[in-house]
Design a protein around this motif. Structure first.
Motif, PDB file in Angstrom:
ATOM      1  N   PHE A 297      31.289  45.650  40.114  1.00 51.83           N
ATOM      2  CA  PHE A 297      30.701  44.733  41.078  1.00 51.83           C
ATOM      3  C   PHE A 297      31.155  43.333  40.708  1.00 51.83           C
ATOM      4  O   PHE A 297      31.572  43.082  39.582  1.00 51.83           O
ATOM      5  N   LEU A 298      31.091  42.437  41.659  1.00 59.94           N
ATOM      6  CA  LEU A 298      31.619  41.092  41.459  1.00 59.94           C
ATOM      7  C   LEU A 298      30.551  40.057  41.770  1.00 59.94           C
ATOM      8  O   LEU A 298      29.821  40.181  42.766  1.00 59.94           O
ATOM      9  N   LEU A 299      30.439  39.053  40.911  1.00 62.21           N
ATOM     10  CA  LEU A 299      29.582  37.902  41.176  1.00 62.21           C
ATOM     11  C   LEU A 299      30.466  36.736  41.597  1.00 62.21           C
ATOM     12  O   LEU A 299      31.360  36.337  40.842  1.00 62.21           O
ATOM     13  N   PRO A 300      30.266  36.200  42.796  1.00 62.90           N
ATOM     14  CA  PRO A 300      31.072  35.058  43.249  1.00 62.90           C
ATOM     15  C   PRO A 300      30.831  33.839  42.379  1.00 62.90           C
ATOM     16  O   PRO A 300      29.877  33.791  41.584  1.00 62.90           O
ATOM     17  N   PRO A 301      31.668  32.830  42.491  1.00 65.73           N
ATOM     18  CA  PRO A 301      31.456  31.587  41.722  1.00 65.73           C
ATOM     19  C   PRO A 301      30.117  30.948  42.076  1.00 65.73           C
ATOM     20  O   PRO A 301      29.621  31.087  43.196  1.00 65.73           O
ATOM     21  N   THR A 302      29.524  30.279  41.098  1.00 68.45           N
ATOM     22  CA  THR A 302      28.278  29.544  41.320  1.00 68.45           C
ATOM     23  C   THR A 302      28.544  28.058  41.188  1.00 68.45           C
ATOM     24  O   THR A 302      29.499  27.636  40.534  1.00 68.45           O
ATOM     25  N   ARG A 303      27.685  27.281  41.810  1.00 68.75           N
ATOM     26  CA  ARG A 303      27.839  25.832  41.802  1.00 68.75           C
ATOM     27  C   ARG A 303      26.631  25.177  41.159  1.00 68.75           C
ATOM     28  O   ARG A 303      25.519  25.683  41.280  1.00 68.75           O
TER      29      ARG A 303
END
Length: 306
Positions: free
Chosen positions: A110-116
């Motif tokens: 599974f993938l976690l998108p970039p966070t800001r």
């Protein structure tokens, strides 16, 4: 009369100045805090594996800590398929070790998108079923190729070779072949627990699950290893014939998801560092030089020699 006298005596007693109630700090503690005021320390940093503010996506796969740090391929075909696809697509991402039990989706990858920074909304994990679209949306324009016009029946036929004959051979080769018991324990059992009882249970469950998948796929009551290996040979032969002299499957100008799926098996079977003791499936793959050249092309694109 006594009651009124007592009440009067209480009311006439002098009261200490200042507020009163449940939250009143006793005078001795108040004097102590004046000499040693309370300090609020900053929160501890999150562990290195905890998702924090990142500028790139994070793909969680089956992989060793060392290989993850070096960005090497996963040892699991399902994970390697998507790891390869995202690299082909030109998506920037990191890999971190994980397991199905630690996955919020119940399976890897599974993938976690970039966070800001200061973003109140945490990104939702993206399951593997949505990674193809993620690669299209976030990859480089020329990084990945969709399949050319191809009949669904033809595509399904070739996908079936991977999902059944080649996968069945992989499952038997790793999970049920006695020669690979130590390898199976090292990859999938030892990382789960140090308890021998737990490891024995996990090993049993993995083998039962692999056996069940193979029997369901083949429709047989018992597993026939020779039939499984022969089925893999026929599947590799069909893929070799489709590839022909073309660099990528189905005449695509760039490699796509199907190429990544084939690579996820052929790379792991041909990798000398995989730890295979029984080389039957590797030797079968060696009969098809076109597939080996395809593996080399993908490897050079995704993991070029330094």
């Amino acid at each position: 009369m006594m009651a009124s006298v007592t009440q009067d005596a209480t009311s006439s007693r002098p009261r200490p100045p200042g507020p009163s109630g449940w939250f009143t700090i006793p005078a001795p503690l108040a004097r102590l805090f004046k000499k040693f005021p309370l300090l609020t320390y900053p929160p501890n940093e999150l562990p290195a594996r905890s998702p924090g503010t990142t500028h790139v996506a994070t793909l969680y796969v089956f992989i060793s800590d060392k290989d993850a740090l070096e960005g090497l391929p996963s040892y699991n075909p399902s994970c390697l398929r998507w790891q390869t696809y995202l690299r082909l697509a030109g998506v920037a991402f990191l890999v971190l070790p994980s397991s199905n039990h630690a996955s919020p989706t119940g399976a890897l990858p599974f993938l976690l998108p970039p966070t800001r920074p200061n973003d109140p909304k945490s990104p939702l994990p993206i399951p593997s079923s949505k990674l193809e679209q993620y690669g299209i949306d976030h990859g480089l324009d020329n990084g990945i190729s969709k399949l050319p016009e191809l009949s669904s029946a033809r595509l399904e036929a070739y996908e079936s070779l991977l999902d059944h004959r080649i996968r069945n051979a992989w499952l038997y080769h790793l999970y049920l072949c006695p020669s690979h018991s130590a390898l199976l324990v090292r990859l999938y059992v030892a990382p789960v627990s140090k308890s021998q009882a737990v490891r024995t249970t996990v090993l049993y469950q993995l083998r039962r699950a692999a056996e069940s998948e193979i029997l369901k796929s083949t429709g047989r009551l018992v597993i026939d290893p020779e039939a499984i290996y022969n089925g893999a040979r026929e599947a590799f032969g069909a893929l070799e014939a489709e590839l022909g002299n073309k660099p990528w499957f189905f005449g695509s100008s760039q490699p796509g998801l199907f190429d990544a799926t084939v690579f996820s098996y052929t790379h792991l079977l041909s990798d000398k560092g995989s730890g295979w003791e029984d080389l039957r499936l590797t030797h079968i793959l060696d009969e098809f030089p076109g597939l080996n050249m395809h593996t080399l092309r993908i490897s050079q694109k995704c993991w070029p020699p330094s």
